[in-house]
Design an enzyme around this catalytic site. Structure first.
Site, PDB file in Angstrom:
ATOM      1  N   ASN A   8       0.866  -1.184   0.000  1.00 15.74           N
ATOM      2  CA  ASN A   8       0.000   0.000   0.000  1.00 15.74           C
ATOM      3  C   ASN A   8       0.902   1.232   0.000  1.00 15.74           C
ATOM      4  O   ASN A   8       1.505   1.552   1.017  1.00 15.74           O
ATOM      5  CB  ASN A   8      -0.890  -0.031   1.249  1.00 15.74           C
ATOM      6  N   LYS A  10       0.090   4.272  -0.306  1.00 17.80           N
ATOM      7  CA  LYS A  10      -0.538   5.478   0.280  1.00 17.80           C
ATOM      8  C   LYS A  10      -0.293   6.679  -0.644  1.00 17.80           C
ATOM      9  O   LYS A  10      -0.244   6.523  -1.857  1.00 17.80           O
ATOM     10  CB  LYS A  10      -0.028   5.712   1.700  1.00 17.80           C
ATOM     11  N   HIS A  93      -9.336   1.106   5.085  1.00 19.83           N
ATOM     12  CA  HIS A  93      -8.050   1.305   5.769  1.00 19.83           C
ATOM     13  C   HIS A  93      -8.270   2.269   6.932  1.00 19.83           C
ATOM     14  O   HIS A  93      -9.064   3.207   6.829  1.00 19.83           O
ATOM     15  CB  HIS A  93      -7.023   1.870   4.783  1.00 19.83           C
ATOM     16  N   GLU A  95      -6.664   4.663   7.989  1.00 20.34           N
ATOM     17  CA  GLU A  95      -6.434   6.082   7.662  1.00 20.34           C
ATOM     18  C   GLU A  95      -7.662   6.683   6.977  1.00 20.34           C
ATOM     19  O   GLU A  95      -7.955   7.862   7.148  1.00 20.34           O
ATOM     20  CB  GLU A  95      -5.165   6.214   6.804  1.00 20.34           C
ATOM     21  N   GLU A 161      -5.208  -5.061  10.670  1.00 20.11           N
ATOM     22  CA  GLU A 161      -4.179  -4.038  10.845  1.00 20.11           C
ATOM     23  C   GLU A 161      -4.433  -3.266  12.147  1.00 20.11           C
ATOM     24  O   GLU A 161      -5.237  -2.327  12.164  1.00 20.11           O
ATOM     25  CB  GLU A 161      -4.206  -3.046   9.682  1.00 20.11           C
ATOM     26  N   GLY A 167       2.825   2.006  10.825  1.00 21.80           N
ATOM     27  CA  GLY A 167       3.840   3.053  10.700  1.00 21.80           C
ATOM     28  C   GLY A 167       4.575   3.379  11.986  1.00 21.80           C
ATOM     29  O   GLY A 167       5.274   4.389  12.064  1.00 21.80           O
ATOM     30  N   SER A 199       3.617  -2.417  10.328  1.00 21.82           N
ATOM     31  CA  SER A 199       5.069  -2.472  10.560  1.00 21.82           C
ATOM     32  C   SER A 199       5.707  -3.799  10.157  1.00 21.82           C
ATOM     33  O   SER A 199       6.634  -4.281  10.819  1.00 21.82           O
ATOM     34  CB  SER A 199       5.389  -2.130  12.022  1.00 21.82           C
TER      35      SER A 199
HETATM   36  C1  PEP Z   1      -0.601   0.120   6.189  1.00 21.38           C
HETATM   37  O1  PEP Z   1      -0.789   1.329   6.250  1.00 21.38           O
HETATM   38  O2  PEP Z   1      -1.436  -0.607   5.606  1.00 21.38           O
HETATM   39  C2  PEP Z   1       0.577  -0.404   6.836  1.00 21.38           C
HETATM   40  C3  PEP Z   1       0.569  -1.661   7.169  1.00 21.38           C
HETATM   41  O3  PEP Z   1       1.610   0.465   7.046  1.00 21.38           O
HETATM   42  P1  PEP Z   1       3.081   0.096   7.628  1.00 21.38           P
HETATM   43  O4  PEP Z   1       3.515  -1.176   6.993  1.00 21.38           O
HETATM   44  O5  PEP Z   1       3.925   1.268   7.212  1.00 21.38           O
HETATM   45  O6  PEP Z   1       2.919  -0.033   9.103  1.00 21.38           O
END
Ligand code: PEP
Length: 235
Positions: A8, A10, A93, A95, A161, A167, A199
């Site tokens: 992803n 973003k 997601h 976000e 998630e 992040g 992460s």
């Molecule tokens: C995400 O935003 O879907 C995600 C998993 O981000 P990160 O791997 O940077 O934690």
């Protein structure tokens, strides 16, 4: 079930990022491709450019509007994503849920829109740190999932998630991921791929991907660099 490793991107990536995709493709071996489906969800502005390069990589959108078309300035329909070369769309997601106030009901409508357009929705769910600390993670996530699932028939993917792991460099304990994925498996049945996201890095991917009922990963930051993303794919 083949693993699904999804990146992803973003709101990252200008057109020169196509070099990153080409660099990833140079690293991929037949054995990697046999074991993994590899998906990149770039910003929608790059879908067309990537479509011509993708070959054996799959492409996805990061969101879609519930409607097929109409007066929705700035939005993209699932049909548009499909037209641009996507075969998946992330929906729900955290976000989007946080920054755009998306409810489970909206996420469900988006998942149904993706199916209508022939895309596979990747439905994201996850608990906050406060929910986890209060011992409510399983209940919060399974309730969220139930309300976000499409009412229409079709294949979908679920991504667990935890919001506090995205992040941040923080990752739940292996047992906690296993417990959550066990609960999600009971909720959706054997055929639905369950991804872990939050992460995931080359250094922890091997352990995470070997947890029961983890069928792949949704990767944010580490999907932007071919070397890191390949490190996860090959883990
Ligand atoms: C995400 O935003 O879907 C995600 C998993 O981000 P990160 O791997 O940077 O934690």
């Amino acid at each position: 079930m083949k693993r699904l490793i999804a990146g992803n991107w973003k709101m990252n990536g200008l057109k020169m990022a196509v070099q990153e995709v080409e660099s990833l493709q140079r690293k991929l071996t037949p054995a990697d491709m046999e074991k993994n489906d590899i998906l990149i969800c770039p910003p929608a502005t790059l879908l067309m450019a990537f479509k011509h390069k993708a070959n054996d990589l799959q492409l996805g959108g990061q969101d879609c509007h519930p409607r097929e078309n109409g007066a929705h300035t700035g939005d993209l329909s699932a049909e548009m994503l499909s037209d641009a070369g996507a075969s998946f769309s992330i929906v729900g997601h955290s976000e989007r849920r946080q920054d755009h106030g998306e409810s489970d009901e909206i996420v469900k409508a988006k998942a149904e829109a993706a199916l209508r357009a022939g895309l596979t929705p990747i439905i994201c769910v996850g608990e906050s740190q406060a929910d986890r600390e209060a011992g409510k993670a399983i209940r919060v996530v399974t309730t969220q999932l139930e309300a976000s699932l499409p009412a229409t028939e079709g294949h979908f993917v679920v991504a667990y998630e935890p919001i506090w792991a995205i992040g941040t460099g923080l990752v739940p304990k292996t047992d906690d991921i296993a417990e959550m994925h066990g609960a999600l498996r009971s909720a959706v049945g054997a055929d639905i791929p369950l991804l872990y996201g939050g992460s995931v890095k080359p250094g922890n991917a091997g352990e995470i991907l070997s947890i029961p009922h983890v069928n792949g990963a949704l990767v944010g930051g580490a999907s932007l660099k071919a070397e890191d993303f390949y490190g996860i794919i090959s883990a």
